[in-house]
Design an enzyme around this catalytic site. Structure first.
Site, PDB file in Angstrom:
ATOM      1  N   HIS A  50     -28.310 -24.967   2.892  1.00 53.91           N
ATOM      2  CA  HIS A  50     -28.143 -23.998   3.416  1.00 53.91           C
ATOM      3  C   HIS A  50     -29.488 -23.695   4.920  1.00 53.91           C
ATOM      4  O   HIS A  50     -30.320 -22.468   5.250  1.00 53.91           O
ATOM      5  CB  HIS A  50     -28.918 -22.351   2.565  1.00 53.91           C
ATOM      6  CG  HIS A  50     -28.197 -22.341   1.560  1.00 53.91           C
ATOM      7  ND1 HIS A  50     -26.914 -21.761   2.244  1.00 53.91           N
ATOM      8  CD2 HIS A  50     -27.299 -23.049   0.599  1.00 53.91           C
ATOM      9  CE1 HIS A  50     -26.011 -21.066   0.846  1.00 53.91           C
ATOM     10  NE2 HIS A  50     -26.059 -22.113   0.439  1.00 53.91           N
ATOM     11  N   TYR A  77     -36.616 -28.561  -4.655  1.00 52.24           N
ATOM     12  CA  TYR A  77     -36.651 -27.588  -3.719  1.00 52.24           C
ATOM     13  C   TYR A  77     -37.747 -27.602  -2.391  1.00 52.24           C
ATOM     14  O   TYR A  77     -38.426 -28.075  -1.840  1.00 52.24           O
ATOM     15  CB  TYR A  77     -36.467 -25.719  -4.277  1.00 52.24           C
ATOM     16  CG  TYR A  77     -35.815 -25.723  -3.942  1.00 52.24           C
ATOM     17  CD1 TYR A  77     -34.453 -26.368  -3.887  1.00 52.24           C
ATOM     18  CD2 TYR A  77     -35.423 -24.025  -4.282  1.00 52.24           C
ATOM     19  CE1 TYR A  77     -32.943 -25.768  -4.327  1.00 52.24           C
ATOM     20  CE2 TYR A  77     -34.055 -23.164  -4.840  1.00 52.24           C
ATOM     21  CZ  TYR A  77     -33.263 -24.024  -4.548  1.00 52.24           C
ATOM     22  OH  TYR A  77     -31.498 -23.283  -5.337  1.00 52.24           O
TER      23      TYR A  77
END
Length: 295
Positions: free
Chosen positions: A25, A287
């Site tokens: 993304h 992440y």
């Protein structure tokens, strides 16, 4: 389970995206608005943003790939990340995608699938070796989860994980969210957007006309529904309108100064519990590794 460092190495190598960008993304814009819950949702969950009072939100619409230079005309899964900013200063996040189902509960298989999807020659062999992923992939095709979308405002978005809602007495209800658009193809702008950044350009023009609204629905788990698996299908689940999310403006890029804005599906507040979904539990470590390379 795959090491997060290895997972990020493999994903970044697959997309060959620029340094200091998100691993996935990578291309997206930030927007602001509010979320207002329904009384039915407030009765099932004591979390602050479900009280019924308008709650500020930060939304990031994005394309799923890891290379921000890919034009918006390229078919892709689109993402809608939402950060709810509660009155007490806390926040909670939901991350959603245009594909309605997730193909695997195994992080390493997700990485391998992402790699294979970028090479049309290897994808058929990969699917032959992992046939249990086919139903989710077919569901995504039917929902046009991967497409050359003309607007971020028109698709439905699916946060794939289940969450436990706790009411005032502590009774738990497992739910899955869906962001359903109010916009349709019939109310598109008269202008056609064709450039490499057409999705953000279309959204700017759309917001100049007025707010963009999504209905926030939840499925309520019943007997036999597994909240601890991203691939489970909740057939016959009861549905409830949980609220409305209204986006009103594009925000200045909060990452322009080099400090990343993190949307984390495990960031929850009082009144919401995490499931034991292995994909959900793996995401924060991945992440963290990705963020370390951005800063």
């Amino acid at each position: 389970m795959i090491d997060p460092i290895v997972a990020i190495d493999r994903l970044r190598a697959a997309f060959r995206g620029p340094a200091k960008h998100r691993t996935l993304h990578a291309k997206g814009r930030f927007y602001g608005g509010t979320f207002t819950a329904t009384t039915r949702a407030a009765a099932l969950c004591r979390a602050g943003h479900l009280s019924g009072a308008p709650t500020p939100v930060v939304v990031r619409w994005s394309s799923a790939g890891g290379n921000a230079d890919v034009p918006d005309t390229q078919p892709d899964i689109r993402g809608m990340a939402v950060k709810f900013r509660l009155a007490d200063g806390t926040s909670t996040d939901l991350l959603s995608q245009t594909s309605p189902r997730f193909p695997t509960d195994v992080p390493e298989e997700f990485v391998a699938l992402t790699q294979a999807s970028l090479d049309p020659r290897s994808m058929p062999l990969f699917l032959a070796q992992h046939p249990r992923m086919l139903p989710a992939i077919v569901a995504g095709i039917r929902a046009r989860g991967v497409a050359a979308h003309v607007s971020f405002a028109e698709p439905a978005y699916y946060p794939i994980h289940a969450y436990g809602w706790l009411d005032a007495e502590g009774t738990r209800t497992w739910v899955r969210y869906v962001f359903r658009p109010v916009a349709t193809g019939a109310d598109r702008l008269a202008r056609t957007f064709t450039g490499p950044d057409r999705l953000s350009e279309e959204m700017a023009a759309r917001l100049a006309r007025g707010p963009v609204t999504f209905e926030v629905w939840v499925q309520l788990a019943g007997p036999g529904h597994d909240p601890h698996s991203a691939v489970s299908v909740w057939k016959g689940a009861r549905k409830l309108l949980a609220g409305h999310l209204v986006v009103t403006e594009e925000l200045p890029d909060p990452e322009a100064g080099g400090s990343p804005t993190v949307f984390d599906p495990t960031r929850v507040v009082d009144g919401i519990e995490l499931s034991d979904d292995p994909i959900l539990r793996f995401r924060p470590s991945a992440y963290a590794e990705s963020i370390s390379r951005r800063v």
